[in-house]
Design a protein around this motif. Structure first.
Motif, PDB file in Angstrom:
ATOM      1  N   LEU A   6     -12.570 -18.362  -1.768  1.00  0.00           N
ATOM      2  CA  LEU A   6     -11.246 -17.888  -2.388  1.00  0.00           C
ATOM      3  C   LEU A   6     -11.414 -16.640  -3.193  1.00  0.00           C
ATOM      4  CD1 LEU A   6     -10.548 -21.441  -4.170  1.00  0.00           C
ATOM      5  CD2 LEU A   6      -9.084 -20.456  -2.409  1.00  0.00           C
ATOM      6  N   ASP A   7     -12.276 -16.543  -3.880  1.00  0.00           N
ATOM      7  CA  ASP A   7     -12.709 -15.093  -4.387  1.00  0.00           C
ATOM      8  C   ASP A   7     -12.543 -13.881  -3.459  1.00  0.00           C
ATOM      9  OD1 ASP A   7     -13.004 -16.413  -6.931  1.00  0.00           O
ATOM     10  OD2 ASP A   7     -15.148 -16.307  -6.870  1.00  0.00           O
ATOM     11  N   LEU A   8     -13.190 -14.202  -2.266  1.00  0.00           N
ATOM     12  CA  LEU A   8     -13.099 -13.246  -1.268  1.00  0.00           C
ATOM     13  C   LEU A   8     -11.368 -12.990  -0.740  1.00  0.00           C
ATOM     14  CD1 LEU A   8     -16.348 -13.846   0.778  1.00  0.00           C
ATOM     15  CD2 LEU A   8     -15.992 -11.924  -0.858  1.00  0.00           C
ATOM     16  N   GLU A   9     -10.902 -13.919  -0.509  1.00  0.00           N
ATOM     17  CA  GLU A   9      -9.481 -14.155  -0.174  1.00  0.00           C
ATOM     18  C   GLU A   9      -8.621 -13.336  -1.025  1.00  0.00           C
ATOM     19  OE1 GLU A   9      -8.471 -18.227   0.698  1.00  0.00           O
ATOM     20  OE2 GLU A   9      -9.122 -17.987   2.841  1.00  0.00           O
ATOM     21  N   LYS A  10      -8.885 -13.650  -2.557  1.00  0.00           N
ATOM     22  CA  LYS A  10      -8.181 -12.888  -3.543  1.00  0.00           C
ATOM     23  C   LYS A  10      -8.228 -11.537  -3.606  1.00  0.00           C
ATOM     24  CE  LYS A  10      -7.990 -15.537  -7.247  1.00  0.00           C
ATOM     25  NZ  LYS A  10      -8.181 -16.055  -8.604  1.00  0.00           N
ATOM     26  N   ASN A  12      -9.368  -9.627  -0.948  1.00  0.00           N
ATOM     27  CA  ASN A  12      -8.818  -9.083   0.178  1.00  0.00           C
ATOM     28  C   ASN A  12      -7.268  -8.758  -0.020  1.00  0.00           C
ATOM     29  OD1 ASN A  12      -8.745  -8.099   2.973  1.00  0.00           O
ATOM     30  ND2 ASN A  12      -8.292 -10.448   3.733  1.00  0.00           N
ATOM     31  N   SER A  13      -6.742  -9.906  -0.589  1.00  0.00           N
ATOM     32  CA  SER A  13      -5.113  -9.814  -0.733  1.00  0.00           C
ATOM     33  C   SER A  13      -4.829  -8.355  -1.672  1.00  0.00           C
ATOM     34  CB  SER A  13      -4.746 -11.068  -1.470  1.00  0.00           C
ATOM     35  OG  SER A  13      -3.599 -10.822  -1.597  1.00  0.00           O
ATOM     36  N   TYR A  14      -5.740  -8.597  -2.736  1.00  0.00           N
ATOM     37  CA  TYR A  14      -5.522  -7.250  -3.738  1.00  0.00           C
ATOM     38  C   TYR A  14      -5.761  -5.983  -2.848  1.00  0.00           C
ATOM     39  CZ  TYR A  14      -6.559  -3.881  -7.372  1.00  0.00           C
ATOM     40  OH  TYR A  14      -6.553  -2.828  -8.036  1.00  0.00           O
ATOM     41  N   LEU A  15      -6.854  -5.832  -2.100  1.00  0.00           N
ATOM     42  CA  LEU A  15      -7.152  -4.716  -1.375  1.00  0.00           C
ATOM     43  C   LEU A  15      -6.177  -4.325  -0.574  1.00  0.00           C
ATOM     44  CD1 LEU A  15     -11.035  -4.855  -0.870  1.00  0.00           C
ATOM     45  CD2 LEU A  15      -9.756  -3.321  -2.740  1.00  0.00           C
ATOM     46  N   THR A  16      -5.422  -5.243   0.095  1.00  0.00           N
ATOM     47  CA  THR A  16      -4.424  -5.043   1.105  1.00  0.00           C
ATOM     48  C   THR A  16      -3.303  -4.606   0.487  1.00  0.00           C
ATOM     49  OG1 THR A  16      -5.059  -6.930   2.784  1.00  0.00           O
ATOM     50  CG2 THR A  16      -2.974  -6.291   2.766  1.00  0.00           C
ATOM     51  N   GLU A  17      -2.749  -5.251  -0.807  1.00  0.00           N
ATOM     52  CA  GLU A  17      -1.854  -4.607  -1.305  1.00  0.00           C
ATOM     53  C   GLU A  17      -2.091  -3.092  -2.184  1.00  0.00           C
ATOM     54  OE1 GLU A  17       1.397  -5.920  -1.781  1.00  0.00           O
ATOM     55  OE2 GLU A  17       0.648  -7.351  -0.322  1.00  0.00           O
ATOM     56  N   LYS A  18      -3.097  -2.677  -2.196  1.00  0.00           N
ATOM     57  CA  LYS A  18      -3.502  -1.414  -2.726  1.00  0.00           C
ATOM     58  C   LYS A  18      -3.470  -0.588  -1.607  1.00  0.00           C
ATOM     59  CE  LYS A  18      -5.355   0.582  -6.272  1.00  0.00           C
ATOM     60  NZ  LYS A  18      -4.555   0.774  -7.479  1.00  0.00           N
ATOM     61  N   VAL A  19      -3.977  -0.860  -0.457  1.00  0.00           N
ATOM     62  CA  VAL A  19      -3.619  -0.018   0.718  1.00  0.00           C
ATOM     63  C   VAL A  19      -2.303   0.208   1.365  1.00  0.00           C
ATOM     64  CG1 VAL A  19      -4.060   0.026   3.347  1.00  0.00           C
ATOM     65  CG2 VAL A  19      -5.949  -0.614   1.989  1.00  0.00           C
ATOM     66  N   LYS A  20      -1.450  -0.754   1.171  1.00  0.00           N
ATOM     67  CA  LYS A  20       0.007  -0.522   1.265  1.00  0.00           C
ATOM     68  C   LYS A  20       0.568   0.414   0.204  1.00  0.00           C
ATOM     69  CE  LYS A  20       1.020  -5.216   3.386  1.00  0.00           C
ATOM     70  NZ  LYS A  20       1.760  -6.510   3.277  1.00  0.00           N
ATOM     71  N   ALA A  21       0.082   0.192  -1.034  1.00  0.00           N
ATOM     72  CA  ALA A  21       0.907   1.099  -2.032  1.00  0.00           C
ATOM     73  C   ALA A  21       0.351   2.554  -1.830  1.00  0.00           C
ATOM     74  CB  ALA A  21       0.236   0.655  -3.288  1.00  0.00           C
ATOM     75  N   LEU A  22      -0.908   2.925  -1.424  1.00  0.00           N
ATOM     76  CA  LEU A  22      -1.347   4.164  -1.168  1.00  0.00           C
ATOM     77  C   LEU A  22      -0.590   4.599   0.185  1.00  0.00           C
ATOM     78  CD1 LEU A  22      -5.342   3.744  -1.927  1.00  0.00           C
ATOM     79  CD2 LEU A  22      -3.402   5.091  -3.246  1.00  0.00           C
ATOM     80  N   GLU A  23      -0.635   3.959   1.120  1.00  0.00           N
ATOM     81  CA  GLU A  23       0.271   4.411   2.169  1.00  0.00           C
ATOM     82  C   GLU A  23       1.526   4.737   2.052  1.00  0.00           C
ATOM     83  OE1 GLU A  23      -0.043   1.087   4.793  1.00  0.00           O
ATOM     84  OE2 GLU A  23      -1.955   1.797   5.756  1.00  0.00           O
ATOM     85  N   ASN A  24       2.281   4.149   1.067  1.00  0.00           N
ATOM     86  CA  ASN A  24       3.863   4.317   0.566  1.00  0.00           C
ATOM     87  C   ASN A  24       3.610   5.794  -0.135  1.00  0.00           C
ATOM     88  OD1 ASN A  24       4.906   2.277   1.874  1.00  0.00           O
ATOM     89  ND2 ASN A  24       4.881   1.077   0.304  1.00  0.00           N
ATOM     90  N   THR A  25       2.605   5.807  -0.957  1.00  0.00           N
ATOM     91  CA  THR A  25       2.366   7.084  -1.803  1.00  0.00           C
ATOM     92  C   THR A  25       2.477   8.294  -0.997  1.00  0.00           C
ATOM     93  OG1 THR A  25       1.733   5.601  -3.569  1.00  0.00           O
ATOM     94  CG2 THR A  25       1.172   8.223  -3.840  1.00  0.00           C
ATOM     95  N   THR A  26       1.515   8.120   0.189  1.00  0.00           N
ATOM     96  CA  THR A  26       1.015   9.311   0.971  1.00  0.00           C
ATOM     97  C   THR A  26       2.320   9.550   1.857  1.00  0.00           C
ATOM     98  OG1 THR A  26      -1.043   8.432   1.322  1.00  0.00           O
ATOM     99  CG2 THR A  26      -0.276   9.911   3.171  1.00  0.00           C
ATOM    100  N   LYS A  27       3.176   8.651   2.140  1.00  0.00           N
ATOM    101  CA  LYS A  27       4.417   8.933   2.958  1.00  0.00           C
ATOM    102  C   LYS A  27       5.398   9.772   1.953  1.00  0.00           C
ATOM    103  CE  LYS A  27       4.471   4.971   6.132  1.00  0.00           C
ATOM    104  NZ  LYS A  27       4.846   3.626   6.573  1.00  0.00           N
ATOM    105  N   ASP A  28       5.546   9.291   0.761  1.00  0.00           N
ATOM    106  CA  ASP A  28       6.318   9.909  -0.071  1.00  0.00           C
ATOM    107  C   ASP A  28       5.827  11.464  -0.419  1.00  0.00           C
ATOM    108  OD1 ASP A  28       7.832   7.665  -0.403  1.00  0.00           O
ATOM    109  OD2 ASP A  28       7.010   7.297  -2.418  1.00  0.00           O
ATOM    110  N   GLN A  29       4.740  11.718  -0.541  1.00  0.00           N
ATOM    111  CA  GLN A  29       4.104  12.988  -0.723  1.00  0.00           C
ATOM    112  C   GLN A  29       4.297  13.824   0.660  1.00  0.00           C
ATOM    113  OE1 GLN A  29       0.091  12.363  -1.903  1.00  0.00           O
ATOM    114  NE2 GLN A  29       0.731  12.283  -3.932  1.00  0.00           N
ATOM    115  N   GLN A  30       4.039  13.039   1.538  1.00  0.00           N
ATOM    116  CA  GLN A  30       4.421  14.099   2.856  1.00  0.00           C
ATOM    117  C   GLN A  30       5.829  14.465   3.158  1.00  0.00           C
ATOM    118  OE1 GLN A  30       2.688  11.349   5.790  1.00  0.00           O
ATOM    119  NE2 GLN A  30       0.632  12.229   5.951  1.00  0.00           N
TER     120      GLN A  30
END
Length: 92
Positions: A6-10, A12-30
């Motif tokens: 459960l801790d690992l899934e939690k 993983n979920s947090y990191l997945t959301e963080k990656v999505k946020a970083l990808e959006n930030t990168t797209k905005d900067q580009q």
């Protein structure tokens, strides 16, 4: 063991959301970067060309089109590689 999973899934979920946020930030900067980019083609390369030479080219083009462009208006000015085998001019 179940708690660990459960801790690992939690985590993983947090990191997945963080990656999505970083990808959006990168797209905005580009997108913002492209918004302020102007490409000028077919400007002959001068031997031992300096940044001042490139500034002079851009400000000269500004005068021709009726725009007062100063060095302070230019954030990043550089030549980019042209196509191989092409004439000795590059985008600037």
């Amino acid at each position: 063991m179940s708690k660990k999973v459960l801790d690992l899934e939690k985590g993983n979920s947090y990191l997945t959301e963080k990656v999505k946020a970083l990808e959006n930030t990168t797209k905005d900067q580009q997108f913002c970067s492209r918004n302020s980019t102007i490409e000028i083609r077919n400007v002959p390369i001068k031997d031992n060309e300096t940044l001042d030479d490139l500034v002079s080219v851009v400000t000269g083009i500004g005068k021709i089109i009726g725009e007062n462009i100063t060095r302070a208006d230019l954030r990043d000015l550089r030549r980019v590689p042209g196509k191989q085998g092409g004439a000795k001019t590059n985008s600037g």
